[in-house]
Write a protein that holds these residues in place. Structure first.
Motif, PDB file in Angstrom:
ATOM      1  N   GLY A   1       0.870  -1.179   0.000  1.00  0.00           N
ATOM      2  CA  GLY A   1       0.000   0.000   0.000  1.00  0.00           C
ATOM      3  C   GLY A   1       0.903   1.224   0.000  1.00  0.00           C
ATOM      4  O   GLY A   1       0.923   2.011   0.940  1.00  0.00           O
ATOM      5  N   GLU A   2       1.670   1.363  -1.104  1.00  0.00           N
ATOM      6  CA  GLU A   2       2.670   2.442  -1.156  1.00  0.00           C
ATOM      7  C   GLU A   2       2.202   3.578  -2.058  1.00  0.00           C
ATOM      8  O   GLU A   2       1.696   3.340  -3.158  1.00  0.00           O
ATOM      9  CB  GLU A   2       3.989   1.849  -1.685  1.00  0.00           C
ATOM     10  N   HIS A   3       2.363   4.799  -1.534  1.00  0.00           N
ATOM     11  CA  HIS A   3       1.896   6.005  -2.232  1.00  0.00           C
ATOM     12  C   HIS A   3       0.378   5.954  -2.430  1.00  0.00           C
ATOM     13  O   HIS A   3      -0.144   6.485  -3.399  1.00  0.00           O
ATOM     14  CB  HIS A   3       2.642   6.221  -3.558  1.00  0.00           C
ATOM     15  N   THR A   4      -0.291   5.310  -1.517  1.00  0.00           N
ATOM     16  CA  THR A   4      -1.755   5.276  -1.552  1.00  0.00           C
ATOM     17  C   THR A   4      -2.367   6.152  -0.463  1.00  0.00           C
ATOM     18  O   THR A   4      -3.518   6.548  -0.574  1.00  0.00           O
ATOM     19  CB  THR A   4      -2.278   3.836  -1.358  1.00  0.00           C
ATOM     20  N   ASP A   5      -1.578   6.480   0.587  1.00  0.00           N
ATOM     21  CA  ASP A   5      -2.208   7.197   1.719  1.00  0.00           C
ATOM     22  C   ASP A   5      -2.708   8.574   1.311  1.00  0.00           C
ATOM     23  O   ASP A   5      -3.824   8.962   1.660  1.00  0.00           O
ATOM     24  CB  ASP A   5      -1.306   7.232   2.976  1.00  0.00           C
ATOM     25  N   TYR A   6      -1.918   9.301   0.516  1.00  0.00           N
ATOM     26  CA  TYR A   6      -2.375  10.641   0.114  1.00  0.00           C
ATOM     27  C   TYR A   6      -3.372  10.580  -1.049  1.00  0.00           C
ATOM     28  O   TYR A   6      -3.778  11.610  -1.568  1.00  0.00           O
ATOM     29  CB  TYR A   6      -1.183  11.561  -0.184  1.00  0.00           C
TER      30      TYR A   6
ATOM     31  N   MET B   1       0.078   7.761   6.875  1.00  0.00           N
ATOM     32  CA  MET B   1       0.439   6.388   7.231  1.00  0.00           C
ATOM     33  C   MET B   1       1.432   6.283   8.390  1.00  0.00           C
ATOM     34  O   MET B   1       1.213   5.527   9.342  1.00  0.00           O
ATOM     35  CB  MET B   1       1.038   5.666   6.017  1.00  0.00           C
ATOM     36  N   ASP B   2       2.531   7.017   8.313  1.00  0.00           N
ATOM     37  CA  ASP B   2       3.628   6.798   9.262  1.00  0.00           C
ATOM     38  C   ASP B   2       3.198   7.138  10.692  1.00  0.00           C
ATOM     39  O   ASP B   2       3.487   6.402  11.637  1.00  0.00           O
ATOM     40  CB  ASP B   2       4.848   7.649   8.879  1.00  0.00           C
ATOM     41  N   GLN B   3       2.513   8.265  10.832  1.00  0.00           N
ATOM     42  CA  GLN B   3       2.085   8.679  12.174  1.00  0.00           C
ATOM     43  C   GLN B   3       1.011   7.727  12.710  1.00  0.00           C
ATOM     44  O   GLN B   3       0.996   7.398  13.896  1.00  0.00           O
ATOM     45  CB  GLN B   3       1.563  10.122  12.146  1.00  0.00           C
TER      46      GLN B   3
END
Ligand code: GLA
Length: 384
Positions: free
Chosen positions: A35-40, A176-178
């Motif tokens: 799920g990469e570059h999907t959060d934004y 995602m990271d937070q």
């Protein structure tokens, strides 16, 4: 490892402040399984919190000063809460700014903070793509909340950490990271809906190890092509007449993809297919189907490499070395890309030999010095 960091922070606190700390807080780094570059793009992500973290030994103060010693930077700095009520005129990126920015962000929501002393130490490698900055933000949020006896709501605190990073430090990251640093779970990954911020902990497959493969190469987020990718995704979403690419199905993308120019089409194809892979990966994990999970991770790497174009020679090489080594079920770059780390799903029995072999293979093929670690999934930010 973590036990010794906890005691390092506690012991140093006694030496610096001449009293014992009243609490110890920790917040972990993370590795994203898929799920990469999907959060934004308001999509889904599936990260896990790792057994590398930022620790702060803390004690209250009578005034409104936050004074922190960093054992890693060998520096002691302080600021007053009154001095972080407004944003600086320029983004500020010193180590203390992650602390200042977090205090600013909490105060912006009207939270009433109190001063504290702290000694901070961590073992999340900086700039490796394992979210050392989110770990600092959430550890500081936890410290501020503990000292001022504030309620702890993981999602709310994650959003405040992200705001510190976006607006104080000037890095335009997603959530995602937070969120994973705030809400991770032991032996679980977190399937997070980045639109609603609803998360579901999904158990890691049995007898399977998560190996982080650090390429030994670095590339900063701020000056990377991250913002450009975000803009390309927004252009694609606007073209489809939706709020975010999350709202475009694979079917409607297939029907209308020819309307987009080649680059925008490839970027959108990555995001839309990656969101699908991520929900499938969570299903595969629940079903204990680690072969399928591995396959989806492999597919994710290809999509990031060819369509989203955020991989690098070093990342492709380490992923290739991993894929060709016995015990590997799947491997992909992880995080923003352009350098940093990959992640592999490896049969636990074979994990030690896997690490030794991939290290040697990658070193000889790339000339870079790798670091491989088997990671355990841990809980999110906590007061110990
Ligand atoms: C960085 C950002 C995250 C996310 C990833 C890519 O880690 O901080 O918000 O966008 O890149 O998936």
């Amino acid at each position: 490892m973590t036990i010794s960091l906890a005691s390092q922070a506690t012991d140093a606190f006694g030496q610096v402040f001449k009293v014992a700390p009243t609490a110890l807080v920790r917040a972990p780094g993370r590795v994203n399984l898929i799920g990469e570059h999907t959060d934004y793009n308001d999509g889904f992500v599936l990260p896990m919190a790792i057994d590398r973290a930022v620790w702060i030994a803390i004690g209250p103060r009578a005034d409104d000063t936050i004074r922190v010693s960093s054992l890693d930077y060998e520096m002691t700095e302080e600021f007053t809460l009154a001095s972080v009520r407004e944003l600086p005129s320029q983004p500020a990126t010193q180590w203390l700014d992650y602390i200042r920015g977090t205090a600013w962000s909490l105060q912006l929501d009207g939270l009433s903070l109190q001063g504290w002393n702290g000694v901070m130490v961590g073992d999340v490698p900086i700039g490796a793509g394992l979210s050392s900055s989110a770990a600092v933000e959430l550890a500081v949020a936890r410290a501020c909340a503990h000292i001022a006896a504030l309620d702890w709501d993981a999602a709310q605190m994650a959003v405040r950490g992200q705001r510190a990073e976006n607006r104080w430090v000037g890095v335009n990251c997603g959530i995602m990271d937070q969120m994973i640093s705030a809400a991770g779970g032991v032996d679980h990954a977190l399937l997070l809906d980045c639109r609603s911020l609803e998360g579901e902990l999904v158990p890691l497959p049995q007898a399977t190890s998560i190996v982080v493969l650090d390429t030994g190469t670095r590339r900063g987020l701020v000056d990377s092509a991250y913002n450009e990718r975000r803009e390309q995704c927004e252009i694609a979403a606007t073209h489809f007449g939706v709020k975010a690419l999350r709202d475009v199905s694979l079917t409607s993308f297939a029907q209308r993809q020819d309307e987009l120019d080649e680059v925008t089409r490839a970027r959108a194809r990555h995001v839309i297919s990656e969101i699908e892979r991520t929900t499938q990966a969570a299903k595969a994990m629940r079903a204990g189907d680690r072969a399928l999970l591995g396959q989806l991770m492999d597919d994710s790497h290809v999509s990031l490499r060819d369509d989203f174009e955020v991989s690098s020679e070093a990342l492709d090489t380490i992923v290739d070395c991993a894929r060709g080594t016995d015990g590997c079920l799947g491997a992909r770059m992880t995080g923003a890309g352009f350098g940093g780390c990959a992640v592999a799903l490896v049969d636990s029995e074979k994990a030690p030999a896997f690490c030794t072999k991939v290290e040697a293979l990658y070193r000889s093929r790339s000339g870079h010095e790798p670091q491989l670690y088997v990671c355990a999934a841990t809980a999110g930010a906590s007061v110990e």
